[in-house]
Design a protein around this motif. Structure first.
Motif, short mmCIF file in Angstrom:
data_model
loop_
_atom_site.label_atom_id
_atom_site.label_comp_id
_atom_site.label_asym_id
_atom_site.label_seq_id
_atom_site.Cartn_x
_atom_site.Cartn_y
_atom_site.Cartn_z
N GLY A 91 -30.18 34.27 -11.89
CA GLY A 91 -30.01 33.58 -10.62
C GLY A 91 -31.12 32.57 -10.38
N CYS A 92 -32.36 32.97 -10.65
CA CYS A 92 -33.49 32.06 -10.48
C CYS A 92 -33.43 30.93 -11.51
CB CYS A 92 -34.81 32.82 -10.61
SG CYS A 92 -35.27 33.76 -9.14
N ALA A 93 -33.02 31.24 -12.73
CA ALA A 93 -32.96 30.22 -13.77
C ALA A 93 -32.03 29.09 -13.35
CB ALA A 93 -32.49 30.83 -15.09
N LEU A 94 -30.90 29.44 -12.72
CA LEU A 94 -29.95 28.41 -12.29
C LEU A 94 -30.40 27.73 -11.01
CD1 LEU A 94 -28.21 29.71 -14.49
CD2 LEU A 94 -26.25 29.50 -12.96
N ALA A 95 -30.99 28.49 -10.10
CA ALA A 95 -31.36 27.92 -8.79
C ALA A 95 -32.65 27.11 -8.84
CB ALA A 95 -31.50 29.04 -7.76
N TYR A 96 -33.60 27.54 -9.69
CA TYR A 96 -34.93 26.91 -9.70
C TYR A 96 -35.31 26.28 -11.03
CZ TYR A 96 -35.77 29.77 -5.48
OH TYR A 96 -35.71 30.36 -4.24
N ASP A 97 -34.54 26.55 -12.07
CA ASP A 97 -34.93 26.17 -13.42
C ASP A 97 -36.25 26.83 -13.80
OD1 ASP A 97 -34.51 24.96 -15.88
OD2 ASP A 97 -35.64 23.17 -15.35
N GLY A 98 -36.44 28.02 -13.28
CA GLY A 98 -37.62 28.83 -13.55
C GLY A 98 -37.30 30.26 -13.20
N VAL A 99 -38.10 31.21 -13.66
CA VAL A 99 -37.88 32.63 -13.37
C VAL A 99 -39.18 33.26 -12.91
CG1 VAL A 99 -36.01 32.80 -15.06
CG2 VAL A 99 -38.35 33.37 -15.75
N PRO A 100 -39.12 34.32 -12.11
CA PRO A 100 -40.34 35.01 -11.71
C PRO A 100 -40.83 35.94 -12.81
CG PRO A 100 -38.45 36.06 -10.70
CD PRO A 100 -37.92 34.87 -11.45
N ASP A 101 -42.11 36.09 -12.91
CA ASP A 101 -42.70 37.07 -13.81
C ASP A 101 -42.40 38.45 -13.24
OD1 ASP A 101 -44.21 38.68 -15.41
OD2 ASP A 101 -46.11 37.63 -15.09
N LEU A 102 -41.56 39.20 -13.93
CA LEU A 102 -41.19 40.53 -13.46
C LEU A 102 -41.97 41.62 -14.20
CD1 LEU A 102 -37.30 40.16 -13.18
CD2 LEU A 102 -39.05 39.78 -11.42
N ASP A 103 -43.24 41.36 -14.41
CA ASP A 103 -44.10 42.35 -15.04
C ASP A 103 -43.88 43.71 -14.36
OD1 ASP A 103 -46.36 44.03 -15.61
OD2 ASP A 103 -47.49 42.26 -16.20
N PRO A 104 -43.58 44.77 -15.12
CA PRO A 104 -43.33 46.08 -14.50
C PRO A 104 -44.44 46.57 -13.60
CG PRO A 104 -42.67 46.10 -16.80
CD PRO A 104 -43.39 44.80 -16.58
N ALA A 105 -45.67 46.08 -13.83
CA ALA A 105 -46.78 46.47 -12.96
C ALA A 105 -46.71 45.77 -11.61
CB ALA A 105 -48.11 46.15 -13.64
N LEU A 106 -45.92 44.69 -11.51
CA LEU A 106 -45.76 43.96 -10.24
C LEU A 106 -44.52 44.39 -9.47
CD1 LEU A 106 -46.53 40.30 -11.44
CD2 LEU A 106 -48.09 41.90 -10.32
N LEU A 107 -43.64 45.12 -10.11
CA LEU A 107 -42.37 45.52 -9.48
C LEU A 107 -42.44 46.97 -9.02
CD1 LEU A 107 -39.33 44.11 -11.50
CD2 LEU A 107 -39.80 43.80 -9.08
#
Length: 239
Positions: A91-107
């Motif tokens: 969803g982010c790739a299409l909406a922003y042309d970028g993705v969030p870092d979903l590091d498991p330590a941040l989620l």
């Protein structure tokens, strides 16, 4: 000369909201620090609230579905979490042309909640949306350690889990439409997903089964390797 590509994401990932609750990721606000991170979950480290968050979640899914054995619930849970992670990244790739870092330590996550109240990202750090980066975020960052943790507790075949991951990816892409197909096709060619099934246009046929047919009242999914629930003698091939 090296060209660096910078992407930008708004701190609330607001562009995901119109896509539906399954795509939404909580960010900012009052972070529920009492909830475990996914990193802690994958490491099978207990918490005061849920004990082992992984077995808690699988137990909850088993109770809701009346699953006949824990590995059925483990499969359903894993496919659901994979779909959540794919939804946020694609969803982010299409909406922003970028993705969030979903590091498991941040989620952080709530094993007792459903989307969109199950996941919180403590910091939005933008990354490029190329296939290699997305694979690193979802496949290597989450689905590999999750598979290892599930196999440590439940008798779930690796091929089944990677088939679930591929199925969740294609299902997410189908909701996003044709614009998601190039990235999806590139991800399906990744060594961890290659060979899990065949993609023809928007249609996917996997080579494994998620075991949902074993749930009371359940049947085979639209992309299942089976066209009808197998007889007991064939069940050994379903994983």
């Amino acid at each position: 000369m090296v060209l660096l590509l910078f992407v930008d994401l708004d701190p609330e990932l607001a562009a995901l909201r119109p896509l539906g609750g399954f795509f939404v990721l909580n960010t900012g606000g009052a972070l529920p620090s009492a909830l475990p991170t996914l990193a802690r979950t994958y490491e099978n480290r207990p918490t005061e609230t849920y004990g082992n968050p992984l077995t808690f979640r699988v137990g909850k899914v088993a109770a809701v579905l009346r699953a006949p054995e824990p590995r059925v619930a483990a499969s359903v849970f894993q496919q659901g979490l994979a779909a959540r992670l794919w939804s946020v990244t694609l969803g982010c790739a299409l909406a922003y042309d970028g993705v969030p870092d979903l590091d498991p330590a941040l989620l952080r996550w709530d094993p007792d909640a459903s989307a969109p109240d199950d996941l919180w990202l403590s910091e939005v750090r933008p990354l490029p949306a190329d296939p290699e980066t997305v694979a690193g975020v979802v496949l290597h960052g989450h689905l590999e350690p999750l598979a290892e943790a599930l196999r440590a507790h439940y008798r779930v075949a690796p091929g089944l889990l990677w088939g679930n991951a591929a199925s969740a990816l294609v299902g997410t892409a189908r909701q996003l439409g044709p614009a998601a197909r190039p990235l999806t096709a590139a991800l399906l060619a990744h060594p961890l997903l290659s060979g899990t099934g065949t993609l023809t246009g928007a249609a996917f046929r996997r080579r494994s089964c998620c075991l949902y047919y074993r749930v009371p009242g359940g049947g085979v999914c639209g992309d299942c390797c089976f066209t009808r629930p197998p007889r007991p003698s064939a069940r050994g091939a379903s994983g």
